[in-house]
Each structure stands twice: as structure tokens, then as C-alpha cells.
Write an enzyme that holds these catalytic residues in place. Structure first.
Site, PDB file in Angstrom:
ATOM      1  N   TYR A 147       0.667  -0.942   0.139  1.00  0.00           N
ATOM      2  CA  TYR A 147      -0.082  -0.111   0.215  1.00  0.00           C
ATOM      3  C   TYR A 147       0.958   1.435   0.316  1.00  0.00           C
ATOM      4  CZ  TYR A 147      -4.219  -2.896   1.214  1.00  0.00           C
ATOM      5  OH  TYR A 147      -5.112  -3.870   1.059  1.00  0.00           O
ATOM      6  N   ARG A 189     -16.965  -0.150  -1.684  1.00  0.00           N
ATOM      7  CA  ARG A 189     -15.832   0.597  -1.820  1.00  0.00           C
ATOM      8  C   ARG A 189     -16.295   1.878  -2.462  1.00  0.00           C
ATOM      9  NH1 ARG A 189     -14.319  -3.627  -4.522  1.00  0.00           N
ATOM     10  NH2 ARG A 189     -12.058  -4.292  -4.367  1.00  0.00           N
ATOM     11  N   LEU A 203     -18.482  -2.434   1.998  1.00  0.00           N
ATOM     12  CA  LEU A 203     -19.065  -1.407   1.212  1.00  0.00           C
ATOM     13  C   LEU A 203     -19.195  -0.751  -0.005  1.00  0.00           C
ATOM     14  CD1 LEU A 203     -18.878   1.468   3.951  1.00  0.00           C
ATOM     15  CD2 LEU A 203     -20.636  -0.333   4.034  1.00  0.00           C
TER      16      LEU A 203
END
Length: 324
Positions: free
Chosen positions: A55, A205, A203
């Protein structure tokens, strides 16, 4: 609320915190706000923090390392590895033992810790037998560097192969009202083997939050995801309107209804909605207190049946890495 992660796994928060978005994945982020959000999650007893070494080239781990400095024992660190990142995005998977051994040491340094609670292979490397990748991860458990092992986006066959090498505590995969393909084989398999499920993107995204109303509301990489494009966007927006109606009847937000639905699918499931703001963190955490009756679950399934969402969840390049 705590749940056991797998038959013999640790107790962790039923609603964890996905930290990916804190490193610029979904638009700009503020580091001070992100750190405050992580600290607030731990303060509220929601200890499951999910990250990955890829990330933003390790930035996410460094951010978490700063946030948990001095309070490491309050956090349950879930770290994914095995993805190589290029300037244009995630370029390839790497599950070689030497890569895994080097990657974990770098993660420990960035996180400012001497152990990782859950170490997960993000994707299966098609050039490396899963037994070799998991074997390398098992070595880390033997050394005390890692406490539990996980897999992500894997097939039922791969899960069984991996579990013969070392106990697998959790499988992480996308699971939501819009993404239910794991119900066919993956979910039954991990339940048979006593493995917990870490459900990411509950959710979808952000789509299921009800805050996205037009394509222009998206200014990040989601613009390249099929569900957010063209006719798919407007078809899916109609589904979101149905969720809003159900949430209004329940007296909660659409996000809370979506999270509560995931948790209602079994006590062996935890979920990790992502956010970088305390406001949404607290809203997500409150979803753990929402109880859906059998009748309500049947109503949700009737209104939003499986496979009704329009479009794949990833572009073709990344879909090819799933269920390996």
C-alpha cells in the site's frame, strides 16, 4: 464486539479497520486525521488493523507504526504481502520464499514492531506452488515473527493445499451484498476447516454507502472499475436506492445496513470497512450493534438477490488474479 477468528484463532473485533485508503488510494488523505482515526479505533476496542506492504510502497505500514507507537499491544496487526508494485499499479504477484522472508523484515521495521499478528498472502503466485509460499510463512511462525497465517482471494482447492502445510487462521476476500461468489465453494470450505473469514469491501468501495450519486463524484482509481462505469453505474445506483429504503426502515444508514448484513452471515466472519475519518469509523463500528431478524434478511435477499450487481469488481487484469 469480539469474534473468534477461526476455530482455534484469536479474539478480534467484529468490525475492524481497513487502512488502505489512508495512503492516497481513494483520493487525498490527511496523515494526522488518519492517525487519529487509528487511535480512536483502538480506544473503542476495535483492534483489527488491516494493511499491506504494497500500500503506497510501505507508506501505510509506516503510518500505522506511528499510530500504534507505545500502544502496540492494543492492536491486532493484519499485514498482506506478495504483490509487486509498479508506477502504473500492482504489476505482478510474488510468492517466492526469499521474497516473503525479506518482505516481512521490512514490514516489521516500518510498523516498529517485532511481530505481526496475522500475515496473509495477498494473491497466489502462479509460478510458485502454494506449499512453498505457505512453507516460508510457516517458518516465520516458528521464529516468532508471525503469530497466525492467512490467505487472500484463493480457491477452495488452494485453501486445502495450504492448510495441509500449516494451519490457516483466516481467509480474506471481498464479501458484501454485491459480491457473494464465495458462498458457493470458499465459505463452505473454510467452515469445514475451521478457518475464519475477513470480509473486505463490505461497502463495495463506498458505493453501498449511498454517498455516491453520479460518476463525477469519483475522482480516483474507482473510475476504472467496471461497476463504476457507464450503464453499470446507473444500474447499480438503482440497487443503492433499494438499500437506502431498507436502511430507513431499520433506522440506520445504508453503510450500517450493509455491514450488519455481512456480520449476520455467520459468527465466523469479521469485516474491515475502510475509512480515514473518525466520523465514518464510529458509524461503521455502530453497525456491530444492529441485529437483523430472519425476516429482514429474507427481505434483503429478495430485494437484492445474489449476482444482481452490474459489472465485475475489478478490471480484467486484476480479475485474473482471483480465486487461484
Amino acid at each position: 464486539m469480539k469474534r473468534q477468528l477461526g476455530t482455534n484463532g484469536p479474539l478480534v473485533s467484529a468490525v475492524g479497520l481497513g487502512c488502505m485508503g489512508m495512503s492516497g488510494v481513494y483520493g487525498q488523505s490527511n496523515e494526522a486525521d488518519a492517525i487519529a482515526t487509528i487511535k480512536r479505533a483502538l480506544e473503542l476496542g476495535h483492534n483489527f488493523l488491516d494493511t499491506a506492504d504494497f500500500y503506497h510502497a510501505g507508506h501505510n505500514e509506516m503510518l500505522i507504526g506511528e499510530a500504534i507507537s507505545g500502544i502496540r499491544k492494543q492492536a491486532f496487526l493484519s499485514v498482506k504481502t506478495g504483490m509487486m508494485m509498479s508506477p502504473s499499479g500492482y504489476s505482478r504477484v510474488n510468492g517466492r520464499p526469499d521474497y516473503i522472508h525479506n518482505a516481512v523484515m521490512n514490514s516489521l521495521q516500518r510498523l516498529k514492531t517485532d511481530y505481526i499478528d496475522l500475515y496473509t498472502l495477498a494473491r497466489v503466485d502462479p509460478t510458485v506452488p502454494i506449499e512453498e509460499s505457505v512453507g516460508a510463512m510457516a517458518d516465520l511462525v516458528a521464529k516468532g515473527i508471525v503469530r497466525h497465517l492467512g490467505l487472500s482471494e484463493v480457491s477452495a482447492t488452494t485453501i486445502r493445499k495450504a492448510a495441509r502445510i500449516h494451519p490457516i487462521t483466516a481467509v480474506q476476500t471481498e464479501y458484501s451484498l454485491w459480491t457473494r461468489d464465495i458462498e458457493a465453494e470458499t465459505l463452505p470450505t473454510i467452515r469445514e476447516l475451521g478457518i475464519g473469514l475477513v470480509a473486505y469491501s463490505p461497502l463495495s468501495r463506498g458505493f453501498l454507502s449511498g454517498t455516491i450519486k453520479k460518476p463525477e463524484d469519483i475522482e480516483d482509481h474507482r473510475r476504472f472499475m467496471p461497476r463504476f462505469q457507464g450503464e453499470n453505474f446507473y444500474k447499480n445506483l438503482e440497487l443503492v436506492d433499494r438499500i437506502k429504503i431498507l436502511a430507513n426502515k431499520k433506522g440506520c444508514t445504508p453503510s450500517q445496513l450493509a455491514i450488519a448484513w455481512v456480520l449476520a452471515q455467520g459468527n465466523d466472519i469479521i469485516t474491515i470497512p475502510g475509512t480515514k475519518r473518525i466520523k465514518y469509523l464510529e458509524e461503521n463500528i455502530a453497525a456491530a450493534n444492529i441485529q437483523l431478524t430472519w425476516e429482514e434478511l429474507q427481505s434483503i435477499n429478495a430485494i437484492i438477490p445474489p449476482n444482481m450487481v452490474a459489472g465485475e469488481r475489478y478490471p480484467e487484469k486484476f480479475m485474473s488474479m482471483l480465486n487461484k
